[in-house]
Structures are given as structure tokens and as C-alpha cells.
Design a protein around this motif. Structure first.
Motif, mmCIF file in Angstrom:
data_model
loop_
_atom_site.group_PDB
_atom_site.id
_atom_site.type_symbol
_atom_site.label_atom_id
_atom_site.label_comp_id
_atom_site.label_asym_id
_atom_site.label_seq_id
_atom_site.Cartn_x
_atom_site.Cartn_y
_atom_site.Cartn_z
ATOM 1 N N ARG A 644 0.824 -1.196 0.000
ATOM 2 C CA ARG A 644 0.000 0.000 0.000
ATOM 3 C C ARG A 644 0.863 1.252 0.000
ATOM 4 O O ARG A 644 2.012 1.227 0.463
ATOM 5 N N THR A 662 -3.441 4.133 1.349
ATOM 6 C CA THR A 662 -4.392 3.578 0.382
ATOM 7 C C THR A 662 -4.912 2.215 0.847
ATOM 8 O O THR A 662 -4.265 1.537 1.662
ATOM 9 N N ASP A 664 -5.825 0.058 -1.707
ATOM 10 C CA ASP A 664 -5.327 -0.778 -2.790
ATOM 11 C C ASP A 664 -3.820 -0.984 -2.647
ATOM 12 O O ASP A 664 -3.122 -0.214 -1.985
ATOM 13 N N TYR A 666 0.032 -1.663 -4.682
ATOM 14 C CA TYR A 666 0.659 -1.190 -5.918
ATOM 15 C C TYR A 666 2.021 -1.840 -6.174
ATOM 16 O O TYR A 666 2.822 -1.301 -6.939
#
Length: 925
Positions: A644, A662, A664, A666
Motif C-alpha cells: 500500500r 491507500t 489498494d 501497488y
């Protein structure tokens, strides 16, 4: 004499590092050696000098002879290793100041038990007598206890002078009347109580001077008027009255003339040296402390009022001082000047120079190592003259000088400088059509801060550009040259030299670049939105990361990361690979942030790491070694171990860490665009063009520091602390802005990288077929000259007409921008915005006036912001859709404003490189 309060400056010390006024040299009798940056008077080139096999604790000079006292048994020539070519010299030696060789004057200081040493030397004002103090009970076999006098003409001990000191003498000075003042570890002199300070007459009889300290004395100096003695040491009281480490005492009685109480010298610090300077009417103090809150630097004090004029709070245990021609030279191991706005904790420097009027460090930095003993490097300084030259002698614990083996003694002179600057490190890029940008990290010269640079193109013998720039070891700003005499598709090479006016570096390594036929839309947008640090990572090697902005915030690649990684995030620009262990990039210029100043941080990254790491952030140090990483961090974008993204700041000096994280992840191996902003509306973290989280915090930490990409220390206070504080992966297109980017700007940046100019795109650059401006103050005058202008009040308006082509077959207008250069007029820059608006009314270049000015459209095509400096290039994106319908016709534009601050730019009558341009990009539908 200087009046009280003059020159007591403490603020902005390092902001004015290179601004020392020539007036500081008003007392100079002769100019400094050639190729030195004033007011420095000695080169950094060390001269051949005999050395000892131990420590030199004290130096003195008389009549062209330099005397060294210490703890050693032999001397040997320069270049001779320990134990070879030695000459006996038991704790004392004398040298010719000009040759550095022994004079033949030999005294042997010994003890019947224990280790003998000479700790203090002083010369009488008439230069006829040298006094030597220390811990010894015989000199050349004759009984002596702690202090002797030597005739400088004959090198013989003066008979009849035999004072008896009860312990080590560490400090000496001689008054005009011949009184010898001493400080040290002793508690008695000639059998009478004298606690750590005492004085004797020229015959050795005890005087009434009795400061009566409670702890040892380290240094002392008689004031030029003979009325007082300045003393320093470990003490906390004198005669029962409080005064720690520093005091002014009556030269006759030792009573306090001026005490220094409170925290003037912190309790953890001592004073190691004091020198006076009649030219500046000042005296200067060397401190040695323990810890960051102590005192390790220098004080400038007034002889008129004994008040402080300035204080240098750098850390590094100052041992010795000497003033020469308006410059204060110091021996220390300075390593951290962050407390006074300077460089952070880093590798020690041992010899420095400052103006007597200002604590800012000057460009004089020869160096020793720490050496043996404690170790602290230099211990003693003196200046001697001989043969029309001045020499700065240095003694101490060191075993190297400027990286060359040399023990305990060295010297520098006002002879011509022979050391050339380092060759510049160069980068070249082709940012847009018709331009090549050459950037380089300013070079380092140990005795010249102001250097001249010459740029050579394609192996030519004559420079195509010459400029000057200033640098110090902790501040090496980027310099640039924009070559506009280039042809698209042709490859050019550039090499640069640096010169101090006498000595010139070798040519730099070659930087090669192919001139472009078009600009990168992504780069142009980043610059148009005001980036004042922009690293594109296009270098093929070396330690210099070029700044593509006009702010000169170059970076330094640490530990040789992998260059030119592909594929990059933005077409036409390479990326940088980092190993997640010790590779990173840091800004080469100290920045200061004051909360709550807005800012934005932007970069692209890709990784598959499950250890996380700092991607980009701000910290107060630049190194990786323990003690050299940042102890304060702020404005961080980091990856958590589970992939994150987090954006956090530090609020004030507390442990609070407002953070946006976040949901989500990455760490999927794809390129991702991250922008972190903070402004009046709080914090926003954008990922891939869209807001991913917010926090209402508007404040952050106010401090001096450096931008770093790739890693730095992180404390446990940061939420979701990653397993690694160093990032493993690739980064690209890192930018910092002095504003909070809007959501629209962030989305535009992301979109431009997603749809870069392709190989089938074409760019056309147009210059005006007509341009002129009008002036409301002269309503009937036509202005058709080398400049255009825009202002709302007492109005200026400018008009430009471009002949737009038809779109190439199968292509459409994909982008448009207006490029210009502010004129050289001092008022050319504007802090306000100026609109670029279509013209709907009729006008001609030769006839338009304010009274006949044309009407303008209601909607602007673009807005000029940030054009606040004269002679600076700017580029503004325009609404391409509004231009598309005008293709194949003459299209007029106006520059207009509603503000009061005028903008002036070059017109089509100016030099070709400075003319305004309309740049159109066409591509497939």
C-alpha cells in the motif's frame, strides 16, 4: 574602536555563505595570493614540512622561526615513513617558517618518571624570549619544573628563570611588561596556592594575579591594552563567583572583570583556545562540548565591551584558532552545522575559515584526518612570516594532510595557488525543439569558492559559453547552459572545464545528446505547472542527477544505482533502478520549509517488493552511515510491506504523524503515478491520476533538509512502518512543486504519460507574423519594438498573429503551447497571472494603439503563471480544441491581465532564440 552591538549577527549564516564583503579586508596590508576567493589568504596546498613521531600540542613563532612543543621524540622529513631518516627532538623542535626544515635549535624536555610533554608555548612581545610550559622536570638535563624561558637568538635557556609549577602548564601568554601568565592543572606556583591559574615576573617571581579557579585552565590571552587577561578552561567558579569556562579577569589581581553565567557556555563544554585581533577589535573563543546541546564551535567577542558579536554553533570540538588578515582560521573536526542553518552531520572536516565579521564558512577546506591520541586532528595554529611570505602552521594529532601521509605538522602559505578545481560532472538533454540543455554540478576547489566554467561543443577549441558559479563542499548548485544553435536529429557533444583564474581542471567526461524535433508533452506540463525540482533520471552514469527545472536543484546519485532502466514511465525518458539496500538520490542544495507552506511531491514508481520502502521524502541529512541518516523526516511517500502507499508528515516537533494510506496495493510490477499534496485544504494522496485519500492536516515540520528518493531512516512512529526503509524497484520523473497541485493538474500529468507523443506525431513551431503592444498611458502610440507587455492597471495589452497550417493528412491537432522568454528588463517578471485570449477585432502591427485596440474573446486559451523572473524561458499549454477550427488561417492572440504587475516578454523583433513561439503537435486521429 567598534561601538557596542556592531556585527553581532546570528541569523542567515549559511544563506550568505559566499557573500563576504570585501570591506572585511580593510586592514589587509597586501593582497592575497592569486587564484584565491577573497578574503581567504592561504592556499589549500600543503607545503613540504618536517614531521614528528607523536603529537604537537602547541606552536609559536618568532623572527621567522616556528617552535613546536608536544609529546614526541624525533622529527623526520616530509615523505619519510615512521622510523626512517629521523633526528632526535624530545618534545620540542624549531623550524624555518619558509622551508619547513629544522633550524638546529634543540632542547630536550624530560621527566625522571612519567611521560614528559610540552603543552604551551608563548613568545614575549619583543620576540626575544620563548616560554615553554608543560609537564617536565628537566630541560637539556637542567632541573626545571613546568616552565622555562629560552633566548630566541641563541636557543639557550635563560639563567635565573626557574619558577616551580605543581602540575602541568597548559596555557601561556606574555604581557607587554614581561609578566608571564599561565593556566593548567597546577594548584601551586613557587610553593604558594594558585588554583589552575597564576603568573610570574620576568625573573620567575610569583605575582598577585590569582583568579582562583575551581577546575583546570586551558587557554588565556592578555588583552592588547594589557588591562585584562581573557581565560578559558573547565572551571565553574573564579574566586568563588560563578563564571563557567570563560571569563575576563584583571591583569593585576585576577579579579573578575566580566563573568559569563547561565548557559553562555553550557556546563558540558570547555574552552580550548582564545585569540585576540586588534584590527577587528575582537577576541575569539574555541569551544569543545559533549552532545548537540553543548558548545563545540566559535565565539566572536568584542574587546570594547566583552560582549558576544556572533556565535558559530557547529559541532566538532574546536581546538585552535588564529586570525590573519580578517579571517579566523580554526582547527577542529567540524561535522554538523545544522543548528545554524548549515550542513547536517557528515564526514569530519578539520580545517576551516570564517570572516571575523561573520560565522559563514569560507571556501578554504584543506583537511587532515583525526589521527592518533583522542583523536581530534589539529591541536595548534600559528602564523609566521619569512622572506616576504606568510605561512599558516598547523600542529596536532593527525597523520595525513589532504590525503597524503604527514604526521603532526603541516603548513600553508600565501604563495600562488597550484591546485586545480575538480572537473565538472555534466549531463545533456534535448528538452524541446531547437534546444539542447547542458547541466553540470558545480566543481569543488579547496581554496576557491567562485569558479569560472567554459563549455566546449563538438571538440571545439573555443568555448561556446562561459559563466561563473560559487560552491562549497556542502553546497554545489547545478549550473546550466541552453544551446539554441542546434538542428533536430543531429548529435552534439559537450565538455566543460572549471578554472580558479590560474589553474584549470581537465575537460569533463563527454556528454552526448541528439537534438529533438519536438518536446515531451509530459515534461512541458510539469514545468508549466511550476516544478522547482524535476529529476528525469536520463543520465547514463556518474553522480550527478540533472534538474530539468530552472531552479538548479540538481541531485546526487548515491552508491551507483542502475541507470537508464527501460521501459520508463514516460516515453522518451529513461528510469532509475534502486536496489532497496543503500541506493538513493538526494538534492544537492539545502532547502528550508516553514509550515504550513503548500507543496506537492510527484513521482512514478514500479516494484514487486514485499518489503516496502521510502519512495520519496524530505529529511535533515544526506548519508546512509549510522549517524548520517536523517533524524528528522517529513513529507514522505512510502510503500508499506503489503504494497500500500502512504503519505505522511510530521507535525511540529511532536511524534504525531498525520498519514494517508491507500486500501489498494501497488507492488504489482506496473508503473504507477503518485502525487502527494499539502496545502490550506489539508493533505491529498493521488494515485494514477485520481485522489486515493485525504487528511485534514495542514501543518508539517519546519526545518532545513534535503529531498531524497529511494530511502532514508524512518522511526517507529510512522504508521505501517515497512520492513525496509529503502525502496527496491524503479522510479521516474520525480518532481517537487512549491504549490498544491489541483486534481485537474494531477489528472493531466497522468494522462500525458499514458498518451505520450508517438513516433508518428509531428511538431511544428511557429513565430508571429505580426506582434505589437499598446499602452493606456500613451493611448495614441503604436509600440512595435523588441518587447511585448501585459498589465491591467495603466493597461498594457499585446497582440500576436500566427499563420496556422492545415493539419497533416490523417492527423489532428493534439496539443498546443505558447513558449516565450521574459525580457532582460528588471521589471520583466510578474507574480500575477496573464491570460492568452483570441482576438476578435481587427488590428495591424504598424497601426494598433490603445485607442484603436481590438476586441477580445471572452474565454482564455491558457494562463501564464509563475513567470516571476527576468530572462527566463516559459511555456504555457493552450486549449488545442479551440485552435483546431482555425487551422489554415491567420490566428491572432492577445496577452492581457487584470492585475497591477506588468509582464514583459521578447517580441518577434528580438534575437531568433528569444522570439515567442506557438508550438503545435499533430498526431493520428
Amino acid at each position: 574602536m567598534r561601538g557596542p552591538g556592531r556585527l553581532r549577527r546570528t541569523g542567515g549564516v549559511f544563506a550568505a555563505v559566499l557573500g563576504i564583503a570585501a570591506g572585511a579586508l580593510s586592514a589587509v596590508a597586501a593582497p592575497p595570493a592569486a587564484a584565491l576567493t577573497p578574503p581567504v589568504g592561504f592556499t589549500a596546498d600543503h607545503l613540504s614540512t618536517y614531521q614528528t613521531n607523536g603529537i604537537v600540542w602547541s606552536l609559536a613563532e618568532a623572527n621567522g622561526v616556528v617552535y613546536a612543543g608536544g609529546t614526541f621524540s624525533t622529527v623526520r622529513p616530509a615523505g619519510s615513513p615512521t622510523g626512517s631518516n629521523t633526528t632526535p627532538a624530545v618534545n620540542f623542535a624549531a623550524f624555518d617558517a619558509a622551508t619547513g626544515a629544522p633550524t638546529g635549535c634543540s632542547l630536550s624536555f624530560t621527566r625522571s618518571s612519567g611521560t614528559a610533554t610540552v603543552r604551551a608555548l608563548a613568545v614575549s612581545p619583543d620576540r626575544s624570549t620563548l616560554y615553554a610550559g608543560g609537564y617536565f622536570n628537566a630541560v637539556n638535563g637542567t632541573a626545571a619544573n613546568g616552565l622555562v624561558a629560552m633566548d630566541t637568538a641563541t636557543c639557550r635557556l635563560r639563567p635565573g628563570f626557574s619558577p616551580d609549577f605543581g602540575a602541568t602548564v597548559r596555557a601561556l601568554d606574555v604581557a607587554g611588561n614581561g609578566t608571564v601568565y599561565a593556566g593548567g592543572d597546577f594548584r601551586s606556583v613557587n610553593g604558594q596556592t594558585r588554583n589552575f591559574f597564576g603568573a610570574v615576573t620576568p625573573t620567575g617571581a610569583l605575582t598577585g594575579w590569582n583568579p582562583d579557579a575551581d577546575d583546570p585552565g586551558r587557554t588565556l590571552k592578555v588583552t592588547p591594552d594589557g588591562a585584562n587577561v581573557l581565560i578559558g578552561g573547565d572551571f565553574f567558579t573564579l574566586g568563588g563567583s560563578a563564571s563557567h569556562a570563560l571569563a575576563v579577569t584583571s591583569a593585576s589581581t585576577g579579579a573578575l572583570t566580566r563573568a559569563y553565567t547561565g548557559n553562555f557556555i553550557p556546563s558540558s563544554a570547555v574552552v580550548k583556545d582564545i585569540v585576540t585581533d586588534t584590527a577587528s577589535d575582537g577576541w575569539y573563543v574555541a569551544g569543545e562540548g559533549a552532545g548537540g546541546a553543548s558548545f563545540d564551535g566559535r565565539l566572536a567577542m568584542g574587546l570594547d565591551d566583552f560582549d558576544q558579536r556572533w556565535r558559530d554553533t557547529c559541532q566538532g570540538a574546536t581546538q585552535a584558532l588564529r586570525v590573519h588578515r580578517g579571517v579566523l582560521y580554526a582547527g577542529s573536526h567540524v561535522h554538523d552545522c545544522s543548528s545554524m542553518g548549515g550542513f547536517p552531520n557528515q564526514v569530519r572536516k578539520h580545517l576551516t575559515a570564517q570572516s571575523v565579521d561573520d560565522p559563514a564558512l569560507l571556501g578554504w577546506l584543506p583537511d587532515t584526518n583525526d589521527g592518533i591520541g583522542e583523536p581530534v586532528g589539529p591541536r595548534a595554529l600559528t602564523v609566521a612570516s619569512r622572506g616576504g611570505r606568510d605561512f599558516l602552521w598547523v600542529g596536532g594529532e593527525f597523520t595525513t594532510v589532504n590525503g597524503v601521509a604527514q604526521q603532526a605538522l603541516t603548513r600553508f602559505a600565501d604563495t600562488p595557488d597550484t591546485g586545480a578545481p575538480a572537473a565538472p560532472v555534466v549531463s545533456a538533454s534535448a528538452p524541446r525543439a531547437g534546444e539542447v540543455r547542458v547541466g553540470w554540478r558545480s566543481s569543488l576547489d579547496l581554496d576557491d569558492s567562485l569558479l569560472t566554467y567554459r563549455v566546449y561543443r563538438d571538440g571545439g577549441s573555443a568555448p561556446v559559453h562561459t559563466t561563473t558559479g560559487s560552491s562549497l563542499f556542502f553546497s554545489r548548485p547545478q549550473l546550466t547552459f541552453t544551446d539554441r544553435n542546434v538542428v533536430a536529429g543531429r548529435t552534439y557533444t559537450y565538455r566543460i572545464t572549471a578554472s580558479d583564474g590560474t589553474n584549470t581542471s581537465g575537460l569533463s567526461a563527454t556528454a552526448s545528446v541528439t537534438a529533438a524535433s519536438s518536446a515531451s508533452p509530459y515534461q512541458e506540463k510539469v514545468l508549466a505547472d511550476g516544478a522547482d525540482l524535476y529529476w528525469r533520471y536520463d543520465e547514463s552514469g556518474g553522480a550527478f542527477a540533472a534538474d530539468a527545472s530552472d531552479s538548479g536543484n540538481g541531485g546526487v546519485y548515491a552508491n551507483a544505482p542502475s541507470y537508464r532502466a527501460t521501459p520508463s514511465a514516460v516515453a522518451g525518458s529513461a528510469a532509475l533502478s534502486l536496489n532497496g539496500t543503500d541506493e538513493y538520490v538526494y538534492s544537492d542544495r539545502l532547502h528550508h520549509y516553514t509550515s504550513p507552506t503548500p507543496y506537492s511531491v510527484e513521482t512514478w514508481f514500479r516494484t514487486t517488493s514485499t518489503a516496502g520502502g521510502r519512495i520519496v521524502g524530505f529529511g535533515n541529512n544526506i548519508g546512509t552511515a549510522r549517524g548520517h541518516t536523517s533524524s528528522v523526516s517529513d513529507k514522505l511517500v512510502y510503500l508499506t510491506s503489503n504494497g500500500r502507499l502512504a503519505f505522511g508528515v510530521q507535525t511540529g516537533s511532536s511524534s504525531a504523524r498525520p498519514t494517508v494510506t491507500t486500501t489498494d496495493t501497488y507492488n504489482d510490477g506496473d508503473w504507477h503515478h503518485v502525487v502527494a499534496t499539502q496545502g490550506p485544504s489539508g493533505m491529498v494522496l493521488y494515485v494514477d491520476g485520481a485522489a486515493a485519500g485525504t487528511n485534514p492536516a495542514t501543518g508539517n515540520r519546519s526545518y532545513n533538509g534535503y529531498w531524497r528518493v529511494g530511502g532514508d531512516a524512518m522511526s517507529n512512529a510512522w504508521p505501517n512502518l515497512p520492513a525496509s526503509t529503502y525502496f527496491a524497484g524503479q522510479v521516474d520523473e520525480t518532481a517537487v512543486y512549491p504549490s498544491a497541485l489541483t486534481a485537474a493538474q494531477v489528472a493531466a500529468h497522468h494522462g500525458l504519460a499514458d498518451t505520450p507523443a508517438g513516433p508518428g506525431d509531428s511538431t511544428l513551431t511557429l513565430t508571429p507574423s505580426e506582434d505589437a503592444y499598446v499602452n493606456g498611458v500613451a493611448p495614441n502610440t503604436n509600440y512595435n519594438d523588441g518587447q511585448l507587455a501585459s498589465r491591467g492597471t495603466t493597461a498594457y495589452q499585446s497582440y500576436l498573429r500566427f499563420a496556422l497550417p492545415e493539419a497533416p493528412a490523417g492527423q489532428v491537432l493534439k496539443g498546443a503551447r505558447f513558449a516565450f522568454r521574459t525580457s532582460s528588463d528588471p521589471t520583466a517578471g510578474s507574480a500575477e497571472s496573464h491570460s492568452i485570449v483570441p482576438v476578435t477585432g481587427a488590428w495591424t502591427e504598424s497601426a494598433v494603439t490603445y485607442n484603436t485596440r481590438p476586441t477580445l474573446a471572452a474565454s482564455a486559451l491558457g494562463t501564464i503563471t509563475g513567470a516571476s523572473r527576468a530572462s527566463t524561458d516559459h511555456s504555457v499549454d493552450l486549449d488545442a480544441s479551440a485552435l483546431e477550427g482555425a487551422l489554415g488561417s491567420l490566428f491572432p492572440l492577445a496577452l492581457t491581465s487584470s492585475g497591477t504587475d506588468s509582464l514583459r516578454i521578447w517580441s518577434s523583433e528580438a534575437t531568433a532564440a528569444y522570439r515567442p513561439q506557438l508550438v503545435l503537435t499533430f498526431g493520428a486521429e
